[in-house]
Motif scaffolding. Sequence first.
Motif, mmCIF file in Angstrom:
data_model
loop_
_atom_site.group_PDB
_atom_site.id
_atom_site.type_symbol
_atom_site.label_atom_id
_atom_site.label_comp_id
_atom_site.label_asym_id
_atom_site.label_seq_id
_atom_site.Cartn_x
_atom_site.Cartn_y
_atom_site.Cartn_z
ATOM 1 N N TYR A 197 -0.135 6.658 -8.864
ATOM 2 C CA TYR A 197 -0.400 5.471 -8.038
ATOM 3 C C TYR A 197 -1.569 4.621 -8.546
ATOM 4 O O TYR A 197 -1.958 3.654 -7.895
ATOM 5 C CB TYR A 197 -0.669 5.839 -6.572
ATOM 6 C CG TYR A 197 0.217 6.911 -6.006
ATOM 7 C CD1 TYR A 197 1.584 6.705 -5.872
ATOM 8 C CD2 TYR A 197 -0.308 8.131 -5.593
ATOM 9 C CE1 TYR A 197 2.404 7.693 -5.343
ATOM 10 C CE2 TYR A 197 0.510 9.127 -5.065
ATOM 11 C CZ TYR A 197 1.864 8.892 -4.944
ATOM 12 O OH TYR A 197 2.679 9.873 -4.422
ATOM 13 N N ASN A 211 -2.168 1.094 -7.195
ATOM 14 C CA ASN A 211 -1.166 0.088 -7.529
ATOM 15 C C ASN A 211 -0.423 -0.331 -6.254
ATOM 16 O O ASN A 211 0.772 -0.076 -6.079
ATOM 17 C CB ASN A 211 -0.205 0.657 -8.575
ATOM 18 C CG ASN A 211 0.829 -0.349 -9.041
ATOM 19 O OD1 ASN A 211 0.659 -1.558 -8.874
ATOM 20 N ND2 ASN A 211 1.893 0.155 -9.639
ATOM 21 N N SER A 212 -1.140 -0.994 -5.354
ATOM 22 C CA SER A 212 -0.592 -1.326 -4.030
ATOM 23 C C SER A 212 0.661 -2.190 -4.115
ATOM 24 O O SER A 212 1.647 -1.948 -3.401
ATOM 25 C CB SER A 212 -1.656 -2.049 -3.194
ATOM 26 O OG SER A 212 -2.786 -1.245 -2.999
ATOM 27 N N GLU A 216 4.350 -1.204 -2.719
ATOM 28 C CA GLU A 216 5.048 -2.016 -1.714
ATOM 29 C C GLU A 216 6.433 -2.404 -2.206
ATOM 30 O O GLU A 216 7.410 -2.374 -1.448
ATOM 31 C CB GLU A 216 4.220 -3.268 -1.404
ATOM 32 C CG GLU A 216 2.950 -2.991 -0.612
ATOM 33 C CD GLU A 216 2.092 -4.224 -0.459
ATOM 34 O OE1 GLU A 216 2.502 -5.304 -0.959
ATOM 35 O OE2 GLU A 216 1.012 -4.130 0.154
ATOM 36 N N GLN A 222 2.788 0.668 4.739
ATOM 37 C CA GLN A 222 1.347 0.454 4.801
ATOM 38 C C GLN A 222 0.619 1.739 5.194
ATOM 39 O O GLN A 222 -0.501 1.991 4.755
ATOM 40 C CB GLN A 222 1.027 -0.678 5.777
ATOM 41 C CG GLN A 222 1.459 -2.055 5.291
ATOM 42 C CD GLN A 222 0.824 -2.416 3.955
ATOM 43 O OE1 GLN A 222 -0.389 -2.277 3.778
ATOM 44 N NE2 GLN A 222 1.642 -2.884 3.019
ATOM 45 N N ILE A 225 0.351 3.876 2.039
ATOM 46 C CA ILE A 225 -0.647 3.299 1.138
ATOM 47 C C ILE A 225 -2.052 3.557 1.661
ATOM 48 O O ILE A 225 -2.976 3.864 0.893
ATOM 49 C CB ILE A 225 -0.374 1.794 0.942
ATOM 50 C CG1 ILE A 225 0.941 1.604 0.166
ATOM 51 C CG2 ILE A 225 -1.530 1.109 0.210
ATOM 52 C CD1 ILE A 225 1.411 0.170 0.088
ATOM 53 N N LYS A 226 -2.237 3.488 2.970
ATOM 54 C CA LYS A 226 -3.552 3.750 3.571
ATOM 55 C C LYS A 226 -4.012 5.174 3.261
ATOM 56 O O LYS A 226 -5.183 5.399 2.902
ATOM 57 C CB LYS A 226 -3.478 3.529 5.084
ATOM 58 C CG LYS A 226 -4.809 3.778 5.792
ATOM 59 C CD LYS A 226 -4.676 3.601 7.303
ATOM 60 C CE LYS A 226 -3.924 4.772 7.922
ATOM 61 N NZ LYS A 226 -3.896 4.692 9.409
ATOM 62 N N LYS A 229 -5.032 5.498 -0.383
ATOM 63 C CA LYS A 229 -6.355 4.901 -0.598
ATOM 64 C C LYS A 229 -7.465 5.847 -0.133
ATOM 65 O O LYS A 229 -8.498 6.001 -0.798
ATOM 66 C CB LYS A 229 -6.456 3.569 0.143
ATOM 67 C CG LYS A 229 -5.708 2.424 -0.510
ATOM 68 C CD LYS A 229 -5.891 1.133 0.274
ATOM 69 C CE LYS A 229 -5.210 -0.035 -0.418
ATOM 70 N NZ LYS A 229 -5.351 -1.302 0.360
#
Length: 280
Positions: A197, A211-212, A216, A222, A225-226, A229
């Motif tokens: 990622y 690599n948001s 996506e 989301q 992804i959170k 992170k």
Amino acid sequence: MGCDGNGCGSFSEFTLNKKSGIHPTAIIEPGAQIGENVTIGPYTVIESDVVIGAESTIGPHVVIGNGTRIGNKCKIFKGASIGLEPQDKKYAGEKTFTIIGDNTLIREFVTVNRGTTESMETRIGSDCWIMAYCHIAHDCVIGNDVTISNGLAMAGHVEVGNHVTIGGIVPIHQFTRIGDYAMVASVARPFTDVVPYALVGADPTRIAGINSVGLERRGYSQEQIKHIKKAYKILFRMELSLNAAIEKLQEEYKDNKDVMFIVDFVKKSQRGIMRMGKDM
């Protein structure tokens, strides 16, 4: 893909299929196995122990060496050299392979060397784009849906995961691993392992974040992804030792498959992992 070291499952015998469009100047050695509706351009050389899947296109002046297995609907452009002997002084002519998945595109003057006895094969997955003048050395393993821009130089035994994007003019050190969904900037120099990622910047070569956008585009929520992170924060920002960071991630995210995927990758690293830049 229907190919392995022994052949492609869609074929029953080694033959030149009569429905294939082979230019009269092409040299096809006896024993090559060519699928239906394959096009082979002028002055191309196909050695004897080669399998090319149905509906593939091989351009002019291409050389495809013994032990190469190419899937269906692939496209190889002018001047590519696929599956020839590895650039390894230890190689002594052993029988090894080059395996390429379905729907993979290889542009002009790409070189892909076959494997050595260490792993017996070099492997490129399905749905990949390998752009002009790239070199992929012996025993490399590239996953599915990988895009590599012009001028990459990949040393032996490199592993690239699925859904990875690599910019142009990138040298990759031997035995380096690049995790799934990573994106590596042009002219970056990944000489240690890149965790899944990651977004890798070039000057200096450091992890710049996750690599948001790529995640996506491939359907990551989301919420997912959170959590990724937060895992990066623990791994790179909390000034913990690597072992302590792994323990913390295992405690807090033991049921999160995305985070555990990162943990598993880090635990298997032999070269060490690339770190995040302090100014990021």
